[in-house]
Design a protein around this motif. Structure first.
Motif, PDB file in Angstrom:
ATOM      1  N   GLN A  92       3.284  -7.977   4.406  1.00  0.00           N
ATOM      2  CA  GLN A  92       4.469  -8.034   3.848  1.00  0.00           C
ATOM      3  C   GLN A  92       4.601  -8.820   2.651  1.00  0.00           C
ATOM      4  O   GLN A  92       4.048  -9.819   2.277  1.00  0.00           O
ATOM      5  N   VAL A  93       5.140  -8.353   1.359  1.00  0.00           N
ATOM      6  CA  VAL A  93       5.268  -8.989   0.090  1.00  0.00           C
ATOM      7  C   VAL A  93       6.060 -10.181   0.060  1.00  0.00           C
ATOM      8  O   VAL A  93       7.391 -10.015   0.621  1.00  0.00           O
ATOM      9  N   THR A  94       5.807 -11.143  -0.401  1.00  0.00           N
ATOM     10  CA  THR A  94       6.405 -12.372  -0.528  1.00  0.00           C
ATOM     11  C   THR A  94       6.409 -12.914  -1.949  1.00  0.00           C
ATOM     12  O   THR A  94       5.300 -12.775  -2.531  1.00  0.00           O
ATOM     13  N   PRO A 100       7.008  -5.085 -11.398  1.00  0.00           N
ATOM     14  CA  PRO A 100       7.758  -4.399 -10.634  1.00  0.00           C
ATOM     15  C   PRO A 100       6.989  -3.224  -9.554  1.00  0.00           C
ATOM     16  O   PRO A 100       7.734  -2.517  -8.938  1.00  0.00           O
ATOM     17  N   THR A 101       5.584  -3.479  -9.458  1.00  0.00           N
ATOM     18  CA  THR A 101       4.939  -2.534  -8.703  1.00  0.00           C
ATOM     19  C   THR A 101       5.127  -2.643  -7.343  1.00  0.00           C
ATOM     20  O   THR A 101       5.550  -1.700  -6.317  1.00  0.00           O
ATOM     21  N   LEU A 102       5.169  -4.025  -6.700  1.00  0.00           N
ATOM     22  CA  LEU A 102       5.775  -4.295  -5.388  1.00  0.00           C
ATOM     23  C   LEU A 102       6.890  -5.170  -5.374  1.00  0.00           C
ATOM     24  O   LEU A 102       6.706  -6.105  -6.254  1.00  0.00           O
ATOM     25  N   GLU A 103       7.779  -4.887  -4.768  1.00  0.00           N
ATOM     26  CA  GLU A 103       8.981  -6.009  -4.273  1.00  0.00           C
ATOM     27  C   GLU A 103       8.874  -6.828  -3.280  1.00  0.00           C
ATOM     28  O   GLU A 103       8.184  -6.321  -2.336  1.00  0.00           O
ATOM     29  N   ASN A 128      -5.660 -19.865   3.797  1.00  0.00           N
ATOM     30  CA  ASN A 128      -4.794 -19.409   4.992  1.00  0.00           C
ATOM     31  C   ASN A 128      -3.646 -18.382   4.780  1.00  0.00           C
ATOM     32  O   ASN A 128      -2.758 -18.388   5.550  1.00  0.00           O
ATOM     33  N   LYS A 129      -3.416 -17.988   3.495  1.00  0.00           N
ATOM     34  CA  LYS A 129      -2.405 -16.937   3.117  1.00  0.00           C
ATOM     35  C   LYS A 129      -3.298 -15.894   2.667  1.00  0.00           C
ATOM     36  O   LYS A 129      -4.326 -15.648   2.316  1.00  0.00           O
ATOM     37  N   ILE A 130      -2.449 -14.776   2.838  1.00  0.00           N
ATOM     38  CA  ILE A 130      -3.001 -13.255   2.036  1.00  0.00           C
ATOM     39  C   ILE A 130      -2.395 -13.212   0.710  1.00  0.00           C
ATOM     40  O   ILE A 130      -0.766 -13.068   0.867  1.00  0.00           O
TER      41      ILE A 130
END
Length: 228
Positions: A92-94, A100-103, A128-130
């Motif tokens: 999930q994108v955060t 603007p490619t991914l929101e 520890n994050k992606i």
């Protein structure tokens, strides 16, 4: 005259005896025929008996169907988890570093086994994050970024149609900069806010950090698309 309550008790007792002695289960029509032979059993009782037997039969079918459905859902969920962990991680994108490619809030599928090239979007582990960024250069390449944010790889300006605007961003590297062996230089598409390989705190990433190449956006439904 035999009451309906006594009839139900008799049916339960008969069923237990049949199970105990492994006899063939008595069918609805057979039970009704046996009871209608009794002189004290009228048509109304026969009708009630038929309704009761049909209700029991329906409940048995419903419960069996329910258990089959639950079992199928459990198997499907288990397969989805296995596929997600082994082949196609769900992300999930955060934040807005890839806008603007991914929101923010969009859900992505990454392909663990796919090869990637410069220009592809990848997901990788960091503290520890992606994180999700775009591959700009690979091992051995020389990269240079001008004050206005124009990017050059091996002295050639790269075409970046996915950008809204260019920016040098949060950068503390000395240019020109050569990508170390087995490393990858990544940047976010929102150059003014993205924290990426331009800053030594993240730096170039190794192939061991890579989760996979981001191929699809699957949520929201209105935004389902191939990611590039």
């Amino acid at each position: 005259m035999m009451s309906l309550r006594n009839l139900k008790q008799w049916l339960r007792k008969t069923k237990k005896n049949n199970q105990k002695h492994k006899k063939q289960e008595t069918t609805e029509d057979t039970i009704v025929q046996i009871l209608t032979d009794e002189e004290d059993f009228d048509d109304l009782r026969v009708k009630d008996l038929r309704q009761e037997l049909r209700r029991v039969k329906y409940n048995q079918k419903f419960i069996g169907s329910l258990f089959n459905t639950i079992g199928t859902l459990i198997v499907a969920a288990a397969l989805a988890i296995i596929i997600s962990n082994v082949f196609m991680p769900v992300l999930q994108v955060t934040g807005n570093s890839m806008a603007p490619t991914l929101e923010e809030g969009e859900i992505l599928l990454a392909n663990k086994n796919a090869k990637f090239n410069t220009g592809d979007i990848i997901a990788f582990y960091y503290n520890n994050k992606i994180l999700v960024k775009r591959v700009i250069a690979t091992a051995g390449d020389w990269i240079n970024i001008s004050a206005d944010g124009t990017v050059y790889v091996n002295d050639i300006e790269i075409d970046e149609p996915y950008l809204i605007d260019k920016a040098l961003g949060d950068c503390n590297l000395d240019f020109p900069y050569q990508i170390p062996e087995s490393k990858i230089f990544v940047m976010g598409d929102h150059r003014s806010v993205s924290l990426d390989s331009r800053n030594s705190n993240i730096g170039c990433i190794s192939e061991e950090q890579i989760v996979g190449r981001v191929d699809l956006c699957i949520w929201p439904l209105s935004g389902v698309r191939k990611v590039n």
